[in-house]
Design a protein around this motif. Structure first.
Motif: not given
Length: 373
Positions: A224-247
């Motif tokens: 967790a070192g270096g994590l900051e507010i605003g960093q880009t995250v890619f989310v993958r839902l269990r119901s849609e494993p072949d799709r990612t959402f940028e967060a």
């Protein structure tokens, strides 16, 4: 001759793969989390009663102030009507008291004038002193009547205000028979049906603010070192494993979970439609946080590193046409298992990333093919 052939085969230069510098490598951190809502409210009536109307169900989107449900309010409406009648009666009593006050004032003024005239005539001997005294007494009594009438008018005004306040209270109670949405919301659950009795404070609906949906993820505190507010995250839902959402990261808890040794990180989708994407609370999600980007560097797959202890390990090098072993320091570890080489390599050497079993120190070798990122 056979021995010579074996010697040549054991000592001949061998081709080995080497690692080429890679550029713009994303250092990602992996975590598991669930879809949650920052703003979640269990709403119910402030009073108890029988549910006679339901205007929403789970999945519905409702505007702020929209009617959700209603209780039987017949008795309360009767109370409002009774209080309205009491307010009208109080207003009529006030009007009568004010009229009596005005009449007493007029009577007082008339008797005051009579008293003044008789006092003047008594001074000239035109009327008797007894008549003058009687007029003065009448003036005093009339003044007292004025003060009594003013007091009665004040009491009537207070009663009118009390009746108006009571009417306002009854109207507030009447309004409490209707349950309205406190904000623009999506209904997650409906806990009551028509005809059921809802107690005061008991939840009838569970609401969320759609724009407040986020993923609460758990990240190993060692990563967790270096994590900051605003960093880009890619989310993958269990119901849609072949799709990612940028967060993006919107909150990092200031206290780790002492039991699991994890840090809670909250990420929110940057371009999702709240009516369709990441909308089912409690669904499991995988997150990959882009902690930073390494502009350039050499990376060694973990399987080609021996004795790795989280910071140091031993690798094969191709140096001046010979194989050598070197203990080096590593930095970031990528999700695909590659390790960032921090230690500088000797001049003219290259990192060997080859699974050959005949590698040994001092053996002649040459770079067969560079392995990129």
């Amino acid at each position: 001759m056979a021995a010579g052939g074996l010697f040549w085969r054991a000592t001949r230069p061998i081709p080995v793969r080497t690692a080429a510098p890679a550029s713009n490598i994303e250092v990602r951190v992996f975590g598991i989390g669930t879809v949650e809502a920052q703003v979640l409210s269990k709403v119910g009536f402030q009073i108890g009663g029988k549910v006679v109307a339901l205007a929403a169900d789970q999945g519905d989107r409702v505007a702020a102030g929209a009617l959700l449900a209603k209780l039987d309010d017949a008795a309360q409406r009767a109370k409002v009507m009774k209080t309205q009648a009491a307010e009208r009666q109080a207003a009529a009593n006030l009007a009568r008291s004010q009229a009596q006050q005005a009449r007493a004032q007029i009577s007082y003024q008339q008797k005051k004038l009579v008293s003044e005239r008789r006092q003047a005539l008594a001074g000239r001997g035109s009327v008797s002193q007894e008549q003058a005294d009687d007029a003065q007494t009448s003036e005093g009594l009339a003044g007292s009547d004025v003060r009594v009438a003013a007091a009665d008018a004040g009491v009537a005004a207070a009663l009118r205000d009390d009746a108006a306040a009571q009417l306002q209270i009854e109207n507030v109670v009447l309004a409490q028979h209707e349950l309205r949405s406190p904000f623009e919301a999506r209904v997650i659950a409906r806990h009551k049906e028509l005809g059921s009795v809802a107690n005061a404070g008991e939840a009838v609906f569970t609401l969320i603010e759609p724009q407040s949906i986020w993923v609460r993820a758990y990240i190993d505190e060692a990563l967790a070192g270096g994590l900051e507010i605003g960093q880009t995250v890619f989310v993958r839902l269990r119901s849609e494993p072949d799709r990612t959402f940028e967060a993006g990261i919107v909150r990092i808890d200031q206290e780790n979970d002492r039991l699991t040794e994890e840090r809670r990180v909250y990420v929110r989708c940057r371009g999702c439609d709240p009516r369709h994407q990441i909308r089912i609370l409690g669904e499991q999600a995988e997150v990959e946080i882009v902690k930073r980007v390494i502009p350039s560097g050499i990376f060694a797959p973990l399987k080609f590193v021996t004795g790795y202890d989280g910071r140091f390990g031993t690798v094969w090098l191709l140096e001046n046409g010979r194989l050598a072993r070197l203990r080096v320091e590593f930095g970031e570890r990528l999700l695909d298992g590659r390790l960032q080489l921090v230690s500088p390599l000797p001049q003219g050497s290259a990192l060997v990333v080859d699974s050959r079993t005949d590698l040994r120190e001092g053996r002649a070798a040459y770079a067969m093919q560079a392995s990129g990122s």
